[in-house]
Enzyme design. Structure first.
Site, PDB file in Angstrom:
ATOM      1  N   GLU A  25     -19.746  -9.782   0.263  1.00  0.00           N
ATOM      2  CA  GLU A  25     -18.890  -9.694  -0.923  1.00  0.00           C
ATOM      3  C   GLU A  25     -18.469 -11.076  -1.388  1.00  0.00           C
ATOM      4  OE1 GLU A  25     -14.701  -7.582  -2.401  1.00  0.00           O
ATOM      5  OE2 GLU A  25     -15.079  -7.848  -0.260  1.00  0.00           O
ATOM      6  N   GLU A  27      -9.908  -0.513  -4.384  1.00  0.00           N
ATOM      7  CA  GLU A  27      -9.202  -1.595  -3.721  1.00  0.00           C
ATOM      8  C   GLU A  27      -8.239  -2.235  -4.721  1.00  0.00           C
ATOM      9  OE1 GLU A  27     -10.635  -5.003  -0.650  1.00  0.00           O
ATOM     10  OE2 GLU A  27     -11.117  -5.397  -2.742  1.00  0.00           O
TER      11      GLU A  27
END
Length: 258
Positions: A145, A242
């Site tokens: 990520e 998130e």
């Protein structure tokens, strides 16, 4: 936002509850899955039981990422911590197998640009390849990520281009991208262009609005358009939520029903 499957990041959502209750709350409010980068404080068999009781799955978590209280966000780039990293791979894959997780995130690490050298990049690629090789035999995918400087200062991988380069450089097909909408926009990149550019490598997606990182529909991003771009790019995976709730988690879940 209908038509997609949603995973509740229980490090951000339902945080007024103990972890076991967050999982139940996620299932109760319509999420099909949960995720959290560091589940290790709970024994794997106990976690598996919580998931079974809630009727929910766990999408992805991270390998041990160092000392969070010291601002560490991964250890994969540090040559002096190579053995610590390799131990974390075995621990993480065992945990993944025990709770039925098929994606494990390898966090790179935090290091100011002025202190970086080729050794850090080479170590990172070596560690990613090691994790991929160990994960391959268990049917587990490795995630990378990119994280924006505004949210995670000095994170080693800031853009999807860098993440994609690292994934390709390992030579392993089971290294893919965790694409974060908020981090992408925060870096000043066009989220639609980035999704299309990296479509073949995106295995998991995180969503949050911008600039406050709150629930979808609360700020400036057009999530209908983002959904259309993801669909057009062939993405059929989970959307990991998130985000930081603007108030109580439950009060801000109206977007989930749209």
């Amino acid at each position: 936002m209908s038509g997609f499957k949603y995973s509740a990041h229980v490090g951000y959502l339902f945080t007024d509850k103990p972890l076991s209750e967050r999982i139940k709350a996620a299932a109760h409010h319509g999420f099909g899955a949960v995720e959290h980068p560091a589940p290790y404080s709970v024994e794997a068999q106990e976690m598996a039981q919580w998931l079974k009781e809630a009727g929910i799955v766990y999408t992805q978590f991270g390998l041990h990422a160092g000392d969070a209280q010291r601002g560490e966000k991964g250890i994969a780039i540090f040559p002096e911590r190579r053995e610590e990293f390799r131990r974390s791979v075995g621990v993480g894959l065992d945990y993944a197998e025990a709770i039925g997780v098929s994606m494990v995130h390898v966090m790179a690490g935090v290091l100011p640009s002025a202190r970086r050298s080729r050794h850090h990049w080479d170590c990172y690629l070596e560690n990613l390849a090691y994790a991929a090789r160990e994960a391959e035999s268990r049917g587990v995918m490795i995630l990378i990520e990119a994280m924006s400087a505004g949210a995670v200062p000095n994170y080693f991988i800031e853009t999807a281009d860098q993440a994609a380069d690292a994934a390709a450089s390992t030579g392993y097909a089971n290294v893919k991208l965790l694409f974060d909408v908020f981090h992408t926009v925060s870096t000043g990149l066009d989220v639609h262009e980035q999704i299309r550019k990296h479509a073949s490598q995106i295995l998991h997606v995180h969503i949050a609005d911008y600039p406050g990182r709150h629930e979808p529909g609360s700020e400036t991003l057009d999530f209908d358009a983002i959904r259309e771009t993801l669909t057009g790019a062939g993405y059929r995976g989970w959307l990991g939520c998130e985000y930081i709730p603007a108030g109580q988690t439950e009060e801000g879940l109206g977007w989930l029903k749209v």
